[in-house]
Design a protein around this motif. Structure first.
Motif, PDB file in Angstrom:
ATOM      1  N   ALA A  39      12.180  87.663  15.655  1.00 52.26           N
ATOM      2  CA  ALA A  39      13.259  87.768  16.642  1.00 52.26           C
ATOM      3  C   ALA A  39      12.818  88.627  17.813  1.00 52.26           C
ATOM      4  N   PRO A 272      15.786  82.328  23.138  1.00 52.81           N
ATOM      5  CA  PRO A 272      16.340  82.649  21.815  1.00 52.81           C
ATOM      6  C   PRO A 272      16.966  84.032  21.821  1.00 52.81           C
ATOM      7  N   PRO A 274      18.381  87.684  20.513  1.00 52.57           N
ATOM      8  CA  PRO A 274      18.041  88.601  19.421  1.00 52.57           C
ATOM      9  C   PRO A 274      19.185  88.674  18.424  1.00 52.57           C
ATOM     10  N   SER A 275      18.897  89.117  17.237  1.00 51.18           N
ATOM     11  CA  SER A 275      19.928  89.271  16.224  1.00 51.18           C
ATOM     12  C   SER A 275      19.463  90.281  15.190  1.00 51.18           C
ATOM     13  N   VAL A 381      16.692  82.026   9.221  1.00 47.17           N
ATOM     14  CA  VAL A 381      16.621  82.660  10.543  1.00 47.17           C
ATOM     15  C   VAL A 381      15.168  82.934  10.922  1.00 47.17           C
ATOM     16  N   GLU A 382      14.399  83.489   9.996  1.00 43.32           N
ATOM     17  CA  GLU A 382      12.982  83.744  10.291  1.00 43.32           C
ATOM     18  C   GLU A 382      12.283  82.445  10.681  1.00 43.32           C
ATOM     19  N   TYR A 385      13.494  81.224  14.219  1.00 41.76           N
ATOM     20  CA  TYR A 385      12.889  81.974  15.323  1.00 41.76           C
ATOM     21  C   TYR A 385      11.427  81.558  15.527  1.00 41.76           C
ATOM     22  N   ARG A 451      16.447  75.068  18.768  1.00 41.11           N
ATOM     23  CA  ARG A 451      17.536  75.980  19.158  1.00 41.11           C
ATOM     24  C   ARG A 451      18.822  75.668  18.403  1.00 41.11           C
ATOM     25  N   LEU A 454      18.409  77.274  15.103  1.00 39.44           N
ATOM     26  CA  LEU A 454      18.600  78.723  15.213  1.00 39.44           C
ATOM     27  C   LEU A 454      20.081  79.054  15.341  1.00 39.44           C
TER      28      LEU A 454
END
Length: 465
Positions: A39, A272, A274-275, A381-382, A385, A451, A454
Protein backbone atom coordinates in the motif's frame (compact mmCIF):
# COMPACT_ATOMS: atom_id res chain seq x y z
CA UNK A 1 -40.52 -31.12 56.23
CA UNK A 2 -40.84 -29.72 52.72
CA UNK A 3 -38.69 -26.72 53.64
CA UNK A 4 -36.07 -29.05 55.10
CA UNK A 5 -35.89 -31.00 51.85
CA UNK A 6 -36.02 -27.96 49.56
CA UNK A 7 -33.10 -26.11 51.15
CA UNK A 8 -30.41 -28.80 50.60
CA UNK A 9 -31.72 -29.48 47.09
CA UNK A 10 -31.47 -25.80 46.16
CA UNK A 11 -28.03 -25.54 47.68
CA UNK A 12 -26.85 -28.59 45.76
CA UNK A 13 -28.29 -27.22 42.54
CA UNK A 14 -26.57 -23.85 42.97
CA UNK A 15 -23.29 -25.53 43.91
CA UNK A 16 -23.38 -27.43 40.61
CA UNK A 17 -23.77 -24.11 38.77
CA UNK A 18 -20.88 -22.22 40.28
CA UNK A 19 -18.28 -23.47 37.78
CA UNK A 20 -18.97 -21.65 34.51
CA UNK A 21 -17.67 -22.55 31.02
CA UNK A 22 -13.97 -22.23 30.25
CA UNK A 23 -12.58 -18.99 28.86
CA UNK A 24 -13.15 -18.77 25.11
CA UNK A 25 -11.38 -16.52 22.54
CA UNK A 26 -12.87 -13.22 21.43
CA UNK A 27 -12.32 -11.01 18.37
CA UNK A 28 -9.70 -8.96 20.24
CA UNK A 29 -7.51 -12.07 20.51
CA UNK A 30 -6.91 -12.08 16.72
CA UNK A 31 -3.66 -10.37 15.76
CA UNK A 32 -3.96 -7.67 13.09
CA UNK A 33 -1.00 -6.57 10.89
CA UNK A 34 0.06 -2.97 11.41
CA UNK A 35 0.39 -2.11 7.71
CA UNK A 36 0.08 -3.43 4.17
CA UNK A 37 3.32 -4.20 2.35
CA UNK A 38 2.28 -2.88 -1.08
CA UNK A 39 0.00 0.00 0.00
CA UNK A 40 1.18 3.58 -0.60
CA UNK A 41 2.57 5.26 2.50
CA UNK A 42 0.15 8.05 3.32
CA UNK A 43 -2.77 8.84 5.54
CA UNK A 44 -5.67 6.35 5.52
CA UNK A 45 -7.97 6.64 2.52
CA UNK A 46 -11.37 8.24 2.75
CA UNK A 47 -14.52 7.00 1.03
CA UNK A 48 -14.06 9.29 -1.97
CA UNK A 49 -10.62 7.86 -2.73
CA UNK A 50 -11.93 4.32 -2.52
CA UNK A 51 -14.99 5.14 -4.65
CA UNK A 52 -12.72 6.59 -7.36
CA UNK A 53 -11.45 3.06 -8.02
CA UNK A 54 -14.76 2.16 -9.66
CA UNK A 55 -15.33 3.03 -13.33
CA UNK A 56 -17.02 6.39 -13.86
CA UNK A 57 -19.28 4.87 -16.48
CA UNK A 58 -23.00 5.55 -17.05
CA UNK A 59 -23.54 1.93 -18.07
CA UNK A 60 -22.07 0.73 -14.78
CA UNK A 61 -24.24 3.16 -12.81
CA UNK A 62 -27.42 2.07 -14.60
CA UNK A 63 -26.74 -1.67 -14.36
CA UNK A 64 -25.57 -1.54 -10.74
CA UNK A 65 -28.68 0.35 -9.68
CA UNK A 66 -30.92 -2.24 -11.32
CA UNK A 67 -28.98 -5.18 -9.92
CA UNK A 68 -29.08 -3.83 -6.37
CA UNK A 69 -32.85 -3.58 -6.69
CA UNK A 70 -33.66 -6.99 -8.18
CA UNK A 71 -30.72 -9.40 -8.12
CA UNK A 72 -31.94 -12.85 -6.94
CA UNK A 73 -28.87 -13.57 -4.81
CA UNK A 74 -29.25 -10.27 -3.01
CA UNK A 75 -32.95 -11.00 -2.58
CA UNK A 76 -32.03 -14.27 -0.87
CA UNK A 77 -29.67 -12.43 1.49
CA UNK A 78 -32.41 -9.95 2.39
CA UNK A 79 -34.84 -12.82 3.03
CA UNK A 80 -32.30 -14.41 5.40
CA UNK A 81 -32.06 -11.06 7.17
CA UNK A 82 -35.84 -11.03 7.61
CA UNK A 83 -35.67 -14.58 9.02
CA UNK A 84 -33.04 -13.46 11.54
CA UNK A 85 -35.22 -10.52 12.56
CA UNK A 86 -38.20 -12.81 13.11
CA UNK A 87 -36.06 -15.16 15.24
CA UNK A 88 -34.85 -12.22 17.33
CA UNK A 89 -38.41 -11.01 17.82
CA UNK A 90 -39.38 -14.50 19.00
CA UNK A 91 -36.43 -14.62 21.42
CA UNK A 92 -37.34 -11.20 22.79
CA UNK A 93 -40.96 -12.23 23.27
CA UNK A 94 -39.82 -15.17 25.39
CA UNK A 95 -38.67 -12.70 28.08
CA UNK A 96 -42.12 -11.11 28.38
CA UNK A 97 -45.15 -12.44 30.26
CA UNK A 98 -47.65 -14.46 28.26
CA UNK A 99 -51.37 -13.91 28.66
CA UNK A 100 -54.01 -16.38 27.62
CA UNK A 101 -57.65 -17.20 27.95
CA UNK A 102 -59.87 -20.21 27.74
CA UNK A 103 -63.58 -20.94 28.02
CA UNK A 104 -65.49 -24.16 27.93
CA UNK A 105 -68.48 -26.26 28.80
CA UNK A 106 -67.95 -29.66 30.40
CA UNK A 107 -70.59 -32.32 30.93
CA UNK A 108 -70.14 -35.43 33.08
CA UNK A 109 -72.16 -38.46 34.13
CA UNK A 110 -71.32 -40.76 37.04
CA UNK A 111 -72.41 -44.27 38.02
CA UNK A 112 -76.08 -44.20 39.02
CA UNK A 113 -75.51 -47.10 41.43
CA UNK A 114 -73.70 -44.99 44.01
CA UNK A 115 -73.88 -46.11 47.69
CA UNK A 116 -76.81 -44.70 49.68
CA UNK A 117 -74.45 -42.97 52.09
CA UNK A 118 -72.68 -41.16 49.25
CA UNK A 119 -75.27 -39.19 47.37
CA UNK A 120 -73.96 -37.90 44.02
CA UNK A 121 -75.45 -36.02 41.18
CA UNK A 122 -75.24 -38.46 38.32
CA UNK A 123 -75.18 -35.77 35.63
CA UNK A 124 -73.46 -32.42 35.87
CA UNK A 125 -72.61 -29.56 33.51
CA UNK A 126 -69.85 -26.99 34.32
CA UNK A 127 -69.37 -23.61 32.62
CA UNK A 128 -65.96 -21.90 32.85
CA UNK A 129 -64.04 -18.87 31.55
CA UNK A 130 -60.45 -18.10 32.60
CA UNK A 131 -57.70 -15.52 32.08
CA UNK A 132 -54.17 -16.84 32.69
CA UNK A 133 -50.70 -15.26 32.92
CA UNK A 134 -47.24 -16.85 32.98
CA UNK A 135 -43.78 -15.30 33.27
CA UNK A 136 -40.19 -16.46 33.63
CA UNK A 137 -38.25 -13.66 35.40
CA UNK A 138 -35.00 -15.07 33.90
CA UNK A 139 -32.95 -14.50 37.03
CA UNK A 140 -29.85 -16.18 35.63
CA UNK A 141 -29.93 -14.74 32.09
CA UNK A 142 -30.77 -17.75 29.93
CA UNK A 143 -33.42 -15.92 27.93
CA UNK A 144 -31.48 -12.65 27.95
CA UNK A 145 -28.43 -14.27 26.37
CA UNK A 146 -30.57 -16.15 23.86
CA UNK A 147 -32.09 -12.84 22.77
CA UNK A 148 -28.63 -11.23 22.55
CA UNK A 149 -27.45 -14.08 20.31
CA UNK A 150 -30.50 -13.63 18.07
CA UNK A 151 -29.90 -9.88 17.80
CA UNK A 152 -26.25 -10.47 16.89
CA UNK A 153 -27.36 -12.84 14.14
CA UNK A 154 -29.44 -9.99 12.71
CA UNK A 155 -26.23 -7.94 12.52
CA UNK A 156 -24.42 -10.89 10.92
CA UNK A 157 -27.19 -11.35 8.34
CA UNK A 158 -27.13 -7.62 7.61
CA UNK A 159 -23.36 -7.79 7.07
CA UNK A 160 -23.85 -10.82 4.82
CA UNK A 161 -26.29 -8.81 2.71
CA UNK A 162 -23.74 -5.99 2.52
CA UNK A 163 -21.11 -8.50 1.38
CA UNK A 164 -23.46 -9.68 -1.37
CA UNK A 165 -24.00 -6.06 -2.45
CA UNK A 166 -20.24 -5.53 -2.47
CA UNK A 167 -19.54 -8.62 -4.55
CA UNK A 168 -22.44 -7.86 -6.89
CA UNK A 169 -21.26 -4.30 -7.50
CA UNK A 170 -17.68 -5.47 -8.08
CA UNK A 171 -18.86 -8.15 -10.53
CA UNK A 172 -20.86 -5.62 -12.53
CA UNK A 173 -18.00 -3.11 -12.48
CA UNK A 174 -15.62 -5.80 -13.67
CA UNK A 175 -17.95 -6.95 -16.44
CA UNK A 176 -18.54 -3.38 -17.67
CA UNK A 177 -14.78 -2.74 -17.56
CA UNK A 178 -14.18 -5.89 -19.60
CA UNK A 179 -16.84 -4.75 -22.09
CA UNK A 180 -15.16 -1.37 -22.49
CA UNK A 181 -11.83 -3.13 -22.89
CA UNK A 182 -13.28 -5.21 -25.71
CA UNK A 183 -14.53 -2.03 -27.34
CA UNK A 184 -11.07 -0.46 -27.09
CA UNK A 185 -9.45 -3.60 -28.48
CA UNK A 186 -11.99 -3.65 -31.31
CA UNK A 187 -11.18 -0.05 -32.19
CA UNK A 188 -7.44 -0.84 -32.20
CA UNK A 189 -7.96 -3.96 -34.32
CA UNK A 190 -10.16 -2.11 -36.82
CA UNK A 191 -7.47 0.53 -37.13
CA UNK A 192 -4.97 -2.26 -37.72
CA UNK A 193 -7.30 -3.82 -40.31
CA UNK A 194 -7.65 -0.52 -42.15
CA UNK A 195 -3.87 -0.05 -42.20
CA UNK A 196 -3.31 -3.62 -43.40
CA UNK A 197 -5.98 -3.21 -46.10
CA UNK A 198 -4.37 -0.01 -47.35
CA UNK A 199 -1.02 -1.78 -47.41
CA UNK A 200 -2.51 -4.68 -49.37
CA UNK A 201 -4.07 -2.24 -51.85
CA UNK A 202 -0.71 -0.53 -52.28
CA UNK A 203 0.99 -3.87 -52.85
CA UNK A 204 -1.68 -4.79 -55.41
CA UNK A 205 -1.21 -1.50 -57.27
CA UNK A 206 2.56 -2.02 -57.38
CA UNK A 207 2.03 -5.58 -58.57
CA UNK A 208 -0.20 -4.43 -61.42
CA UNK A 209 2.40 -1.83 -62.35
CA UNK A 210 5.02 -4.56 -62.50
CA UNK A 211 7.29 -2.99 -59.88
CA UNK A 212 6.59 -5.47 -57.04
CA UNK A 213 6.08 -9.22 -56.86
CA UNK A 214 2.65 -10.71 -56.10
CA UNK A 215 4.09 -12.26 -52.97
CA UNK A 216 4.04 -8.81 -51.30
CA UNK A 217 0.29 -8.52 -51.82
CA UNK A 218 -0.33 -11.99 -50.39
CA UNK A 219 1.68 -11.16 -47.26
CA UNK A 220 -0.23 -7.90 -46.79
CA UNK A 221 -3.57 -9.66 -47.22
CA UNK A 222 -2.46 -12.26 -44.68
CA UNK A 223 -1.82 -9.44 -42.20
CA UNK A 224 -5.35 -8.09 -42.83
CA UNK A 225 -6.83 -11.58 -42.41
CA UNK A 226 -5.09 -11.89 -39.04
CA UNK A 227 -6.73 -8.65 -37.87
CA UNK A 228 -10.14 -9.89 -39.03
CA UNK A 229 -9.59 -13.15 -37.14
CA UNK A 230 -8.78 -11.34 -33.89
CA UNK A 231 -11.86 -9.15 -34.37
CA UNK A 232 -14.06 -12.22 -34.77
CA UNK A 233 -12.60 -13.72 -31.58
CA UNK A 234 -13.88 -10.73 -29.60
CA UNK A 235 -17.48 -11.74 -30.30
CA UNK A 236 -17.27 -14.85 -28.11
CA UNK A 237 -15.89 -12.83 -25.19
CA UNK A 238 -18.60 -10.23 -25.71
CA UNK A 239 -21.32 -12.92 -25.65
CA UNK A 240 -19.94 -14.33 -22.40
CA UNK A 241 -19.93 -10.89 -20.77
CA UNK A 242 -23.49 -10.26 -21.91
CA UNK A 243 -24.63 -13.52 -20.30
CA UNK A 244 -22.89 -12.59 -17.03
CA UNK A 245 -24.56 -9.19 -16.93
CA UNK A 246 -27.98 -10.71 -17.62
CA UNK A 247 -27.51 -13.06 -14.66
CA UNK A 248 -26.24 -10.27 -12.39
CA UNK A 249 -28.90 -7.69 -13.21
CA UNK A 250 -31.90 -9.97 -13.91
CA UNK A 251 -32.53 -7.85 -17.03
CA UNK A 252 -33.26 -8.99 -20.59
CA UNK A 253 -30.24 -9.00 -22.87
CA UNK A 254 -31.67 -6.13 -24.93
CA UNK A 255 -31.87 -3.87 -21.89
CA UNK A 256 -28.30 -4.74 -20.91
CA UNK A 257 -27.04 -3.92 -24.41
CA UNK A 258 -28.96 -0.65 -24.37
CA UNK A 259 -27.25 0.33 -21.12
CA UNK A 260 -23.84 -0.61 -22.49
CA UNK A 261 -24.44 1.61 -25.51
CA UNK A 262 -24.38 4.67 -23.24
CA UNK A 263 -21.31 6.72 -24.08
CA UNK A 264 -18.39 6.46 -21.71
CA UNK A 265 -15.83 9.21 -21.26
CA UNK A 266 -12.50 7.53 -20.69
CA UNK A 267 -10.88 8.74 -17.48
CA UNK A 268 -7.35 8.55 -16.21
CA UNK A 269 -6.59 5.65 -13.95
CA UNK A 270 -7.24 6.62 -10.32
CA UNK A 271 -4.24 6.28 -7.99
CA UNK A 272 -4.53 3.40 -5.51
CA UNK A 273 -5.60 4.85 -2.15
CA UNK A 274 -3.69 4.07 1.04
CA UNK A 275 -5.37 2.03 3.73
CA UNK A 276 -4.71 0.55 7.16
CA UNK A 277 -5.69 -2.88 8.48
CA UNK A 278 -7.75 -1.28 11.25
CA UNK A 279 -9.80 0.56 8.60
CA UNK A 280 -10.22 -2.70 6.68
CA UNK A 281 -11.51 -4.54 9.75
CA UNK A 282 -14.12 -1.84 10.27
CA UNK A 283 -15.30 -1.76 6.65
CA UNK A 284 -15.22 -5.30 5.24
CA UNK A 285 -18.70 -6.78 5.67
CA UNK A 286 -17.46 -10.37 5.67
CA UNK A 287 -15.18 -9.56 8.62
CA UNK A 288 -18.04 -7.83 10.41
CA UNK A 289 -20.31 -10.82 9.82
CA UNK A 290 -17.70 -13.21 11.24
CA UNK A 291 -17.24 -10.97 14.30
CA UNK A 292 -20.99 -10.87 14.94
CA UNK A 293 -21.21 -14.66 14.65
CA UNK A 294 -18.38 -15.01 17.14
CA UNK A 295 -20.25 -12.79 19.62
CA UNK A 296 -23.47 -14.73 18.98
CA UNK A 297 -21.69 -18.01 19.68
CA UNK A 298 -20.43 -16.56 22.97
CA UNK A 299 -23.99 -15.47 23.89
CA UNK A 300 -25.30 -18.94 23.01
CA UNK A 301 -22.66 -20.42 25.31
CA UNK A 302 -23.78 -18.15 28.15
CA UNK A 303 -27.41 -19.17 27.58
CA UNK A 304 -26.43 -22.84 27.62
CA UNK A 305 -24.43 -22.42 30.82
CA UNK A 306 -27.45 -20.78 32.47
CA UNK A 307 -29.30 -24.09 32.19
CA UNK A 308 -27.32 -25.20 35.25
CA UNK A 309 -29.24 -22.73 37.39
CA UNK A 310 -32.79 -23.29 38.59
CA UNK A 311 -35.65 -21.73 36.69
CA UNK A 312 -38.23 -19.71 38.53
CA UNK A 313 -41.69 -19.47 37.00
CA UNK A 314 -44.65 -17.38 38.07
CA UNK A 315 -48.21 -18.02 36.95
CA UNK A 316 -51.64 -16.80 37.91
CA UNK A 317 -55.20 -17.21 36.75
CA UNK A 318 -58.61 -15.78 37.40
CA UNK A 319 -61.88 -17.02 36.04
CA UNK A 320 -65.48 -18.05 36.44
CA UNK A 321 -66.83 -21.51 37.23
CA UNK A 322 -70.52 -22.34 37.57
CA UNK A 323 -72.69 -25.42 37.28
CA UNK A 324 -75.64 -23.55 35.85
CA UNK A 325 -75.58 -21.14 32.96
CA UNK A 326 -77.47 -18.51 34.94
CA UNK A 327 -74.94 -18.59 37.78
CA UNK A 328 -71.86 -17.89 35.62
CA UNK A 329 -71.69 -14.20 36.59
CA UNK A 330 -72.45 -14.60 40.29
CA UNK A 331 -69.83 -13.45 42.76
CA UNK A 332 -69.58 -16.98 44.12
CA UNK A 333 -68.48 -18.21 40.66
CA UNK A 334 -65.20 -16.30 40.75
CA UNK A 335 -62.15 -18.58 41.10
CA UNK A 336 -58.46 -17.66 41.16
CA UNK A 337 -55.02 -19.20 41.62
CA UNK A 338 -51.38 -18.10 41.84
CA UNK A 339 -48.31 -20.31 41.58
CA UNK A 340 -44.57 -19.82 42.00
CA UNK A 341 -42.39 -22.68 40.79
CA UNK A 342 -38.73 -23.61 41.05
CA UNK A 343 -37.15 -26.28 38.85
CA UNK A 344 -33.56 -27.10 38.08
CA UNK A 345 -31.18 -29.94 37.26
CA UNK A 346 -30.04 -32.11 40.12
CA UNK A 347 -28.55 -35.14 38.43
CA UNK A 348 -28.57 -35.12 34.61
CA UNK A 349 -25.59 -37.41 34.03
CA UNK A 350 -23.64 -34.79 32.05
CA UNK A 351 -26.30 -33.65 29.60
CA UNK A 352 -25.85 -29.92 30.26
CA UNK A 353 -22.08 -30.33 30.55
CA UNK A 354 -22.03 -31.87 27.07
CA UNK A 355 -24.06 -28.96 25.71
CA UNK A 356 -21.61 -26.51 27.30
CA UNK A 357 -18.66 -28.38 25.76
CA UNK A 358 -20.38 -28.18 22.36
CA UNK A 359 -21.00 -24.45 22.90
CA UNK A 360 -17.34 -23.87 23.74
CA UNK A 361 -16.33 -25.74 20.59
CA UNK A 362 -18.77 -23.67 18.53
CA UNK A 363 -17.22 -20.49 19.93
CA UNK A 364 -13.71 -21.67 19.10
CA UNK A 365 -14.93 -22.57 15.62
CA UNK A 366 -16.44 -19.11 15.19
CA UNK A 367 -13.16 -17.55 16.36
CA UNK A 368 -11.15 -19.48 13.78
CA UNK A 369 -13.68 -18.50 11.11
CA UNK A 370 -13.21 -14.88 12.17
CA UNK A 371 -9.41 -15.22 11.91
CA UNK A 372 -9.90 -16.86 8.52
CA UNK A 373 -12.00 -13.92 7.33
CA UNK A 374 -9.37 -11.49 8.64
CA UNK A 375 -6.42 -13.04 6.86
CA UNK A 376 -8.40 -13.75 3.72
CA UNK A 377 -9.15 -10.03 3.58
CA UNK A 378 -5.54 -9.05 4.32
CA UNK A 379 -4.31 -11.41 1.61
CA UNK A 380 -6.79 -10.03 -0.92
CA UNK A 381 -5.75 -6.44 -0.15
CA UNK A 382 -2.04 -7.23 -0.41
CA UNK A 383 -2.65 -9.04 -3.70
CA UNK A 384 -4.85 -6.22 -5.03
CA UNK A 385 -2.28 -3.51 -4.23
CA UNK A 386 0.49 -5.56 -5.88
CA UNK A 387 -1.77 -6.26 -8.87
CA UNK A 388 -2.53 -2.56 -9.34
CA UNK A 389 1.20 -1.73 -9.28
CA UNK A 390 2.02 -4.50 -11.75
CA UNK A 391 -0.90 -3.66 -14.06
CA UNK A 392 0.03 0.04 -14.06
CA UNK A 393 3.61 -0.78 -14.96
CA UNK A 394 2.44 -3.10 -17.74
CA UNK A 395 -0.02 -0.49 -19.08
CA UNK A 396 2.66 2.23 -19.12
CA UNK A 397 5.11 -0.08 -20.91
CA UNK A 398 2.60 -1.25 -23.51
CA UNK A 399 1.43 2.30 -24.22
CA UNK A 400 5.02 3.36 -24.80
CA UNK A 401 5.57 0.30 -26.94
CA UNK A 402 2.46 1.04 -29.01
CA UNK A 403 3.47 4.66 -29.54
CA UNK A 404 7.00 3.72 -30.63
CA UNK A 405 5.75 0.87 -32.86
CA UNK A 406 3.27 3.19 -34.58
CA UNK A 407 5.98 5.76 -35.22
CA UNK A 408 8.26 3.02 -36.60
CA UNK A 409 5.49 1.74 -38.89
CA UNK A 410 4.76 5.22 -40.21
CA UNK A 411 8.46 5.86 -40.80
CA UNK A 412 8.88 2.53 -42.59
CA UNK A 413 5.89 3.32 -44.80
CA UNK A 414 7.33 6.72 -45.68
CA UNK A 415 10.73 5.23 -46.51
CA UNK A 416 9.09 2.51 -48.57
CA UNK A 417 7.12 5.03 -50.63
CA UNK A 418 10.34 6.98 -51.15
CA UNK A 419 12.10 3.83 -52.37
CA UNK A 420 14.45 3.68 -49.37
CA UNK A 421 13.11 0.45 -47.82
CA UNK A 422 11.67 -2.81 -49.03
CA UNK A 423 8.12 -4.03 -48.54
CA UNK A 424 9.13 -6.71 -46.01
CA UNK A 425 10.40 -4.01 -43.64
CA UNK A 426 7.11 -2.12 -43.91
CA UNK A 427 5.09 -5.28 -43.36
CA UNK A 428 7.09 -6.29 -40.27
CA UNK A 429 6.84 -2.80 -38.80
CA UNK A 430 3.08 -2.80 -39.39
CA UNK A 431 2.71 -6.26 -37.78
CA UNK A 432 4.52 -5.08 -34.63
CA UNK A 433 2.42 -1.91 -34.49
CA UNK A 434 -0.84 -3.83 -34.92
CA UNK A 435 -0.05 -6.25 -32.11
CA UNK A 436 1.07 -3.48 -29.75
CA UNK A 437 -2.18 -1.51 -30.10
CA UNK A 438 -4.27 -4.50 -29.09
CA UNK A 439 -1.94 -5.26 -26.17
CA UNK A 440 -2.07 -1.65 -24.96
CA UNK A 441 -5.88 -1.65 -24.90
CA UNK A 442 -5.94 -4.96 -23.04
CA UNK A 443 -3.33 -3.74 -20.53
CA UNK A 444 -5.32 -0.59 -19.77
CA UNK A 445 -8.39 -2.77 -19.17
CA UNK A 446 -6.44 -4.99 -16.77
CA UNK A 447 -5.25 -1.90 -14.88
CA UNK A 448 -8.84 -0.71 -14.40
CA UNK A 449 -9.93 -4.25 -13.50
CA UNK A 450 -7.23 -4.35 -10.81
CA UNK A 451 -8.71 -1.20 -9.28
CA UNK A 452 -12.13 -2.85 -9.08
CA UNK A 453 -10.55 -5.76 -7.22
CA UNK A 454 -8.82 -3.32 -4.84
CA UNK A 455 -12.13 -1.51 -4.26
CA UNK A 456 -13.75 -4.79 -3.32
CA UNK A 457 -10.83 -5.91 -1.14
CA UNK A 458 -10.89 -2.64 0.80
CA UNK A 459 -14.56 -3.13 1.66
CA UNK A 460 -16.02 -0.87 -1.02
CA UNK A 461 -17.66 2.47 -0.49
CA UNK A 462 -21.21 3.85 -0.68
CA UNK A 463 -22.40 4.23 -4.26
CA UNK A 464 -24.10 7.43 -5.38
CA UNK A 465 -26.45 5.78 -7.86
Amino acid sequence: MRRALLTPALALSLTACIAGPEAVPTASDAAVPESFLFAPEATPADEAQVAALLPDDPAFAALAETALAQNPTLGQAIARLDIARASAARAGAERLPSLGYDAGVQGSRTNINAPDNLPLETEQVAYSANLTARWDPDIFGRLRNAERAALLRIDAADADAAAVRLALTADIAGAVTDWRTLQAREAALRSDLNAATRLADLAGTREEAGIAPGFDRFRAETQAAASRSRLAALDSARAELLGRLVALTALPAGDVVAALELEDEADMLAPPPPSLPSVLVASRPDIQAAAFRLQAADADLAATAAQRFPRISLSAGIGLLAFAMGDIFDADSVVANATAGLAGPLLDFGRIEAEIDAGEAQTRLAFQQYRGALFTAFGEVESAYALVAAADAEAAATLEEAEMATRAANLADTRYRAGLDNFLTVLEARRVADASGDRAAAALGRAQRARVLLWQALGGSPLAL
